[in-house]
Design an enzyme around this catalytic site. Structure first.
Site, PDB file in Angstrom:
ATOM      1  N   ARG A  44      33.998  25.996  15.190  1.00  0.00           N
ATOM      2  CA  ARG A  44      32.525  26.350  14.554  1.00  0.00           C
ATOM      3  C   ARG A  44      32.503  26.213  13.154  1.00  0.00           C
ATOM      4  O   ARG A  44      33.246  26.987  12.344  1.00  0.00           O
ATOM      5  CB  ARG A  44      31.969  27.626  15.313  1.00  0.00           C
ATOM      6  CG  ARG A  44      32.745  28.980  14.748  1.00  0.00           C
ATOM      7  CD  ARG A  44      32.146  30.047  15.422  1.00  0.00           C
ATOM      8  NE  ARG A  44      32.507  30.099  16.894  1.00  0.00           N
ATOM      9  CZ  ARG A  44      32.843  31.013  17.478  1.00  0.00           C
ATOM     10  NH1 ARG A  44      32.592  32.358  17.107  1.00  0.00           N
ATOM     11  NH2 ARG A  44      33.262  31.095  18.797  1.00  0.00           N
ATOM     12  N   ASP A  71      34.918  21.085  18.952  1.00  0.00           N
ATOM     13  CA  ASP A  71      35.272  21.969  19.725  1.00  0.00           C
ATOM     14  C   ASP A  71      36.455  22.299  19.838  1.00  0.00           C
ATOM     15  O   ASP A  71      37.617  21.361  19.955  1.00  0.00           O
ATOM     16  CB  ASP A  71      34.750  22.018  21.269  1.00  0.00           C
ATOM     17  CG  ASP A  71      34.978  23.453  22.056  1.00  0.00           C
ATOM     18  OD1 ASP A  71      33.888  24.304  21.934  1.00  0.00           O
ATOM     19  OD2 ASP A  71      36.016  23.721  22.351  1.00  0.00           O
ATOM     20  N   ASP A 101      26.845  22.795  27.552  1.00  0.00           N
ATOM     21  CA  ASP A 101      27.656  23.608  28.288  1.00  0.00           C
ATOM     22  C   ASP A 101      27.866  25.089  27.644  1.00  0.00           C
ATOM     23  O   ASP A 101      28.051  26.092  28.582  1.00  0.00           O
ATOM     24  CB  ASP A 101      29.176  22.991  28.592  1.00  0.00           C
ATOM     25  CG  ASP A 101      29.841  22.895  27.328  1.00  0.00           C
ATOM     26  OD1 ASP A 101      29.272  22.970  26.210  1.00  0.00           O
ATOM     27  OD2 ASP A 101      31.007  22.454  27.301  1.00  0.00           O
ATOM     28  N   HIS A 102      27.787  25.469  26.349  1.00  0.00           N
ATOM     29  CA  HIS A 102      27.846  26.706  26.158  1.00  0.00           C
ATOM     30  C   HIS A 102      26.789  27.387  26.129  1.00  0.00           C
ATOM     31  O   HIS A 102      26.762  28.565  26.531  1.00  0.00           O
ATOM     32  CB  HIS A 102      28.247  26.597  24.377  1.00  0.00           C
ATOM     33  CG  HIS A 102      29.450  26.222  24.495  1.00  0.00           C
ATOM     34  ND1 HIS A 102      30.335  25.078  24.687  1.00  0.00           N
ATOM     35  CD2 HIS A 102      30.662  26.736  23.618  1.00  0.00           C
ATOM     36  CE1 HIS A 102      31.579  25.048  24.189  1.00  0.00           C
ATOM     37  NE2 HIS A 102      31.917  26.085  23.824  1.00  0.00           N
ATOM     38  N   SER A 135      38.011  29.157  16.938  1.00  0.00           N
ATOM     39  CA  SER A 135      37.139  28.023  17.137  1.00  0.00           C
ATOM     40  C   SER A 135      37.104  27.113  16.071  1.00  0.00           C
ATOM     41  O   SER A 135      37.316  27.326  14.940  1.00  0.00           O
ATOM     42  CB  SER A 135      35.683  28.874  17.353  1.00  0.00           C
ATOM     43  OG  SER A 135      34.762  27.893  16.815  1.00  0.00           O
ATOM     44  N   ARG A 169      40.848  32.995  25.300  1.00  0.00           N
ATOM     45  CA  ARG A 169      40.858  33.906  23.921  1.00  0.00           C
ATOM     46  C   ARG A 169      40.245  35.160  24.535  1.00  0.00           C
ATOM     47  O   ARG A 169      39.530  35.398  25.462  1.00  0.00           O
ATOM     48  CB  ARG A 169      39.803  33.235  23.111  1.00  0.00           C
ATOM     49  CG  ARG A 169      40.317  31.975  22.510  1.00  0.00           C
ATOM     50  CD  ARG A 169      39.106  31.504  21.576  1.00  0.00           C
ATOM     51  NE  ARG A 169      39.987  30.206  20.964  1.00  0.00           N
ATOM     52  CZ  ARG A 169      39.225  29.289  20.302  1.00  0.00           C
ATOM     53  NH1 ARG A 169      37.962  29.283  20.218  1.00  0.00           N
ATOM     54  NH2 ARG A 169      40.120  28.310  19.826  1.00  0.00           N
TER      55      ARG A 169
HETATM   56  C1  MIC Z   1      35.174  28.763  21.767  1.00  0.00           C
HETATM   57  O1  MIC Z   1      35.759  28.748  22.624  1.00  0.00           O
HETATM   58  O2  MIC Z   1      35.259  29.693  20.558  1.00  0.00           O
HETATM   59  C2  MIC Z   1      34.096  27.853  21.323  1.00  0.00           C
HETATM   60  C3  MIC Z   1      32.545  28.387  21.483  1.00  0.00           C
HETATM   61  O3  MIC Z   1      34.118  26.779  22.298  1.00  0.00           O
HETATM   62  C4  MIC Z   1      34.144  27.328  19.993  1.00  0.00           C
HETATM   63  C5  MIC Z   1      32.924  26.414  19.573  1.00  0.00           C
HETATM   64  C6  MIC Z   1      31.936  27.105  19.116  1.00  0.00           C
HETATM   65  O4  MIC Z   1      32.097  28.168  18.331  1.00  0.00           O
HETATM   66  O5  MIC Z   1      31.026  26.599  19.185  1.00  0.00           O
HETATM   67  C7  MIC Z   1      35.455  26.410  19.784  1.00  0.00           C
HETATM   68  O6  MIC Z   1      36.160  26.690  20.489  1.00  0.00           O
HETATM   69  O7  MIC Z   1      35.536  25.581  18.894  1.00  0.00           O
HETATM   70 FE1  SF4 Z   2      33.543  26.700  26.562  1.00  0.00          FE
HETATM   71 FE2  SF4 Z   2      35.334  27.316  24.297  1.00  0.00          FE
HETATM   72 FE3  SF4 Z   2      35.243  28.970  26.573  1.00  0.00          FE
HETATM   73 FE4  SF4 Z   2      36.250  26.654  26.498  1.00  0.00          FE
HETATM   74  S1  SF4 Z   2      37.026  28.224  25.254  1.00  0.00           S
HETATM   75  S2  SF4 Z   2      34.809  27.574  28.019  1.00  0.00           S
HETATM   76  S3  SF4 Z   2      34.832  25.357  25.353  1.00  0.00           S
HETATM   77  S4  SF4 Z   2      33.611  28.687  25.240  1.00  0.00           S
END
Ligand code: MIC
Ligand code: SF4
Length: 640
Positions: A537, A119, A64-65, A535, A379
């Site tokens: 990550r 995630d 999805d990302h 995140s 965010r």
């Molecule tokens: C995000 O919203 O920052 C992400 C991208 O979903 C991350 C995961 C990632 O960095 O792949 C998260 O929230 O954990």
């Molecule tokens: Fe995707 Fe993270 Fe954004 Fe949610 S917050 S839509 S999981 S990138």
């Protein structure tokens, strides 16, 4: 003494430790989820553990990302994840099927179950009464192998809801209100339980909007009761059999109780560049808007989309605004199309994007220079949108849709009647985009397909008694994982290529960091409060590891990130006296000796060899964390 909902689920899943706040506990995980940006790493780690089939009740791999496929890299990684899923007993949600948290809520989430996901917004599942945690890929890999998930037993906050949301005010405003009250670090060490008579006025997707953004509070997770509203949602998804009732005991004890009267809330916005920088739409109504993005795991449910369609119906967006709408799942998109609401959205001048994370993680749709972008996301960290000076405001779908029409931040209550929407009795169920794994016999012959973008994991160091290294980077408070390891369309395709990613480490703060750290060989980073928020990550730990970072000293850490540092064998230490932060300067030569013994005493000393000053540090870890640090990270510890 009675139990809270979270304590009940913890009790039923406890495999180690005591339910005493502050102590380490281990929990059995019923379900796991991964997404593609963290998934490649998680599955490489799962393969390294060497267990042939997942040992959970359900594991799902979502794509999805990273769905742009601007080169071979994503496509290769997706193919790798698909083949791993098929072989090891994991369901595979194809690109286009939707955002992991939205799809999981619709199709797989079950009240009373535990869920761990690679995630940070996995707590979205709390909207349906799951105890759901975001974690680094290694922790998810271990859970897929049947291993427990270790957390510090949290304290409990209860948010007591009364009243009912007024027209034009929605669940997102509840999220923003609690961020206003608690701030981005106010939830650290807590599970947030939502209760009170106001709960029954909120649907499951609205509850999920609220638990989703509990992540922005730094909370361990957030959860709602499972009640008749939950039952109705599950029934509409054709899975009423997954329903169980869940509520806290009348004499349950909470460490803190916060009251929110839903009737008193007004439309809110989180201003740049932090989700807790809250103001009301009323106060900001002079601000011109360049871009509006509707979607993300926070606000992409059918309810949100129908509301947006109803606001846009028969109207045209302002000439100066660019509007994107990303429905959260194939189910949402299909139902919008079937009822005609999609046509209303398209006719207004919106651009309809794929059912994916998209602009939320900087995958296109970056705002213009210094552009004001209103987003229904969770965010608004600096640079996350892909435009360094982009001014991102977090808003509800209502505020977003209205701003797209007027071209200004607008209090939506000035728009007249709140358009009514009718939610269907049943959702449209079509799981064709979720591929089932091979059965055990067939799995033996399934080949894992690897592309050249997959590079080996960096090797973690077992903790040494002395660390002597320069302070290569000193940063301030609330440093996010988007600062440490940025994402976005240009670099997200390289999530399985740590050497390539390392060029961008901390680039938002200091473009020369990567070169400097590499040249230093070993180094130490110093941070302020809440270091590593955001995140899950693990790249924010693995990339510094690759660059030779041996220790991070901060005033305090965010929960998932500190776990990722330990998993990667990087020593996280805190200042015994936060003001000592001022006694080090970037470039100083630092030394810590007697670290092995420090693990036992819980106290270490940092010598600033440049200034001669000595600084007391806290070095407190659970036995398991000490063993991991001594072994050189979670994978080596698990192998032992
Ligand atoms: C995000 O919203 O920052 C992400 C991208 O979903 C991350 C995961 C990632 O960095 O792949 C998260 O929230 O954990
Ligand atoms: Fe995707 Fe993270 Fe954004 Fe949610 S917050 S839509 S999981 S990138």
């Amino acid at each position: 003494m009675g139990l809270t909902i979270a304590q009940k689920i913890i009790k039923a899943h406890l495999v180690e430790g005591e339910m005493i706040a502050g102590q380490e506990i281990a929990l059995r995980m019923d379900q796991t989820l991964t997404q593609d940006a963290t998934g490649t790493m998680a599955y490489l780690e799962f393969e390294a553990i060497g267990i042939p089939r997942v040992r959970t009740e359900l594991s799902v791999a979502y794509i999805d990302h990273n769905t742009l496929q601007s080169g071979f890299e994503n496509a290769d990684d997706h193919r790798y994840i698909q083949s791993v899923a098929k072989k090891h007993g994991i369901r595979f949600s194809r690109p286009g099927n939707g955002i992991c948290h939205q799809v999981h809520l619709e199709r797989f989430g079950k009240p009373g179950k535990t869920l761990i996901g690679s995630d940070s917004h996995t707590p979205t599942g709390g909207g349906i009464g799951m105890l759901a945690f975001g974690a680094g890929g290694m922790d998810v890999a271990v859970a897929m192998g049947g291993g427990a998930y270790y957390i510090t037993m949290p304290k409990m906050i209860k948010v007591n809801l009364t009243g009912k949301l007024s027209p034009w005010v929605s669940a997102k405003d509840v999220s923003l209100e609690i961020l206003r009250i608690l701030s981005v670090k106010g939830g650290v060490g807590y599970i947030i339980e939502w209760g009170g008579e106001g709960v029954s006025t909120l649907s499951v997707p609205e509850r999920a909007t609220i638990t989703n953004m509990g992540t922005e509070l730094g909370a361990t997770t957030s959860i709602f009761p499972s009640d008749e509203v939950t039952r109705a949602f599950l029934a509409a998804q054709g899975r009423e059999e997954d329903y169980i009732a869940l509520s806290s005991d009348p004499d349950a004890v909470y460490d803190r109780v916060i009251d929110i009267n839903l009737s008193e809330l007004e439309p809110l916005l989180a201003c740049p560049h932090s989700p807790d920088n809250i103001k009301s739409a009323r106060e900001l109504s002079h601000i011109k808007v360049d871009q509006v993005c509707i979607g993300s795991c926070t606000n992409s449910s059918l309810r949100d989309m129908l509301r947006v369609a109803a606001i846009l119906k028969g109207k045209k967006i302002d000439d100066s605004v660019s509007l994107s709408v990303s429905p959260g799942s194939k189910q949402v998109l299909t139902m919008l199309a079937d009822c005609g609401a999609l046509s209303d959205i398209i006719a207004s001048g919106a651009r309809v994007l794929e059912c994916a994370c998209g602009p939320c993680i900087g995958m296109g749709f970056s705002p213009n220079s210094a552009g004001v972008s209103l987003r229904t996301f969770n965010r608004n960290f600096e640079g996350r949108s892909g435009t360094r000076d982009g001014q991102v405001y977090l808003v509800s779908p209502e505020v977003a849709a209205v701003a797209a029409l007027t071209g200004y931040i607008t209090d939506p209550r000035t728009m007249g009647d709140y358009p009514e929407i009718t939610m269907p009795e049943e959702f449209l169920i079509n799981d064709t985009a979720v591929l089932l794994p091979a059965d055990e016999a067939e799995a033996v012959d399934v080949e894992i397909l690897r592309g050249p973008n997959i590079k080996p994991l960096p090797d973690a160091y077992p903790l040494t008694d002395t660390i002597k290294a320069p302070l290569t980077l000193k940063v301030g408070d609330n440093i996010t994982t988007d600062h440490i390891m940025p994402a976005g369309a240009k670099i997200l395709p390289y999530r399985s290529n740590i050497p390539y990613l390392s060029k961008f480490c901390f680039a938002v703060c200091d473009e020369s960091f990567s070169e400097r750290a590499k040249a230093a060989g070993n180094s130490i980073i110093v941070g302020g409060v809440n270091y590593g928020q955001g995140s899950s990550r693990e790249h924010a730990a693995l990339v510094p590891l690759y660059l030779g970072v041996r220790a991070v000293v901060a005033k305090s850490f965010a929960r998932i990130h500190v776990a990722n540092l330990i998993n990667a064998g990087i020593l996280p230490l805190t200042f015994a006296n936060p003001e000592d932060y001022d006694k080090v300067t970037q470039g100083d030569e630092l030394e810590m000796t007697g670290l092995i013994e420090a693990l036992d005493t819980g106290k270490a000393t940092l010598k600033n060899l440049t200034s001669g000053v000595e600084i007391a540090l806290v070095c407190q870890f659970s036995q398991r964390q000490k063993d991991m640090l001594l072994a050189g990270g979670l994978l080596k510890y698990t192998a032992k």
